[in-house]
Design a protein around this motif. Structure first.
Motif, PDB file in Angstrom:
ATOM      1  N   PRO A 193       0.732  -1.084  -0.102  1.00  0.00           N
ATOM      2  CA  PRO A 193       0.014   0.115   0.033  1.00  0.00           C
ATOM      3  C   PRO A 193       1.020   1.382  -0.042  1.00  0.00           C
ATOM      4  CG  PRO A 193      -0.935  -1.605   1.707  1.00  0.00           C
ATOM      5  CD  PRO A 193       0.590  -2.056   1.352  1.00  0.00           C
ATOM      6  N   GLU A 194       0.386   2.280  -0.562  1.00  0.00           N
ATOM      7  CA  GLU A 194       0.955   3.570  -0.825  1.00  0.00           C
ATOM      8  C   GLU A 194       1.296   4.063   0.642  1.00  0.00           C
ATOM      9  OE1 GLU A 194      -1.869   2.983  -2.072  1.00  0.00           O
ATOM     10  OE2 GLU A 194      -2.156   3.714  -4.295  1.00  0.00           O
ATOM     11  N   HIS A 219       3.324   2.149  -6.558  1.00  0.00           N
ATOM     12  CA  HIS A 219       1.953   1.402  -6.518  1.00  0.00           C
ATOM     13  C   HIS A 219       1.525   1.555  -7.995  1.00  0.00           C
ATOM     14  CE1 HIS A 219      -1.091  -0.673  -4.618  1.00  0.00           C
ATOM     15  NE2 HIS A 219      -1.954   0.260  -5.378  1.00  0.00           N
ATOM     16  N   MET A 280      -4.898   9.754  -3.450  1.00  0.00           N
ATOM     17  CA  MET A 280      -4.103   9.043  -2.656  1.00  0.00           C
ATOM     18  C   MET A 280      -2.730  10.175  -2.098  1.00  0.00           C
ATOM     19  SD  MET A 280      -5.012   6.401  -1.786  1.00  0.00           S
ATOM     20  CE  MET A 280      -3.607   5.737  -0.830  1.00  0.00           C
TER      21      MET A 280
END
Length: 334
Positions: A193-194, A219, A280
């Motif tokens: 995950p980022e 990602h 994000m």
């Protein structure tokens, strides 16, 4: 003499049998156990209490008290900025920022008199630099930094994903080992995950946008590399076979017979990843990876909900505007 063949009995197949019923009951049993573990029953009770409060059938609920405490301090949102002059770096009274002014206030402070050992009230003059839209301008600058982080991460990811699409496509990879390594590499990047990679990158590069760009890039490569390669594999083979028969090389076939087929999908995927990276980039800013998320976390930790409201409003309006721009851009190119 004609022979009559027997017709087999035709029966409508039942959509489910006893095995399906047993399987469904087992799934429901496991779901009930899981619901208790993740407190879905408590969630239903709290939402029900809040719904009754909204309908005027209940005096209060935990959700209502929490929402009220936050919204009470969040509105009106903060737009102006007011700072003491002694905290302003390189202050020049003759070169004030645009639409700024200096205000003087008299502040009462309580001090201890060392001679009499009694508390005394002293009135002091304090000067402030007031910028009516100063905080809004600051937040817009942070939002611009967030968009820049997302754009650079998307561009770098697209550049690296294109060769990975060739290496990771089963019909064009130069060797099965290369294919396995390319697919494994993009799967590894996609599995992290980022937010987790941003935590480690902040330790390596310090606070700032560098960690955010790299976290989103890694990602995004894992996402685009996979789907780019699958589009190459799913392309129509007829024009490819025709060019092979004509003696064309691999890269010529990719450029002429494959790229025109996959280009609309590539554009759609690239626009999606850009849109996702903008969202994000706000989240990874919470761990210090630059952008508006870093400002959001700092204001939230200091309980300055009026500034939190300003940040959330700017994020919402930015996302809506980018959705409109992305939709129009996609219509023109795809």
């Amino acid at each position: 003499m004609t022979t009559r063949t027997s017709v087999p009995d035709w029966r409508l197949r039942q959509p489910f049998g006893w095995k399906s019923v047993v399987g469904l009951l087992a799934i429901l049993f496991v779901a009930c156990l899981s619901a208790e573990r993740v407190q879905l029953d408590r969630m239903a009770i709290e939402i029900g209490s809040f719904s009754l409060e909204l309908a005027g059938l209940s005096e209060g609920s935990q959700i209502g008290r929490g929402v009220e405490s936050v919204t009470r301090d969040m509105f009106p949102i903060a737009i102006s900025e007011k700072r003491p002059l002694d905290l302003v770096e390189d202050f020049d009274a003759n070169a004030l920022p645009f639409w700024a002014r200096i205000e003087t206030e008299y502040v009462e402070t309580t001090t201890l008199d060392p001679d009499t050992l009694q508390m005394s009230i002293i009135t002091e003059e304090q000067r402030f630099l007031v910028q009516p839209i100063g905080y809004l301008v600051f937040v817009l600058g942070k939002m611009l930094e967030t968009i820049e982080i997302a754009i650079w991460a998307s561009l770098i990811a697209i550049i690296f994903s294109l060769p990975l699409a060739w290496l990771g496509s089963s019909n064009y990879s130069p060797h099965p080992l290369v294919y396995a390594c390319a697919r494994g590499f993009v799967s590894f990047l996609r599995s992290i995950p980022e937010l987790i990679s941003a935590l480690f990158l902040v330790l390596a590069f310090g606070f700032g946008p560098i960690a955010g760009i790299l976290a989103l890039t890694f990602h995004s490569i894992g996402f685009l590399g996979k789907f780019y390669a699958e589009d190459v594999e799913a392309a129509n083979v007829s024009p490819q076979n025709a060019m092979k028969a004509a003696g064309a090389g691999t890269f010529t076939i990719l450029r002429i017979a494959v790229l025109p087929q996959v280009l609309p999908s590539y554009i759609g995927l690239s626009l999606y990843i850009l849109d996702r990276n903008i969202r994000m980039a706000t989240v990874i800013g919470l761990v210090g990876a630059g952008g508006i998320g870093q400002e959001l976390k700092g204001r939230f930790d200091m309980f300055q909900y009026d500034r939190v409201g300003t940040i959330l409003l700017v994020i919402f309006l930015t996302v809506v505007a980018l959705d409109i721009i992305s939709a129009r851009f996609r219509k023109r190119l795809v």
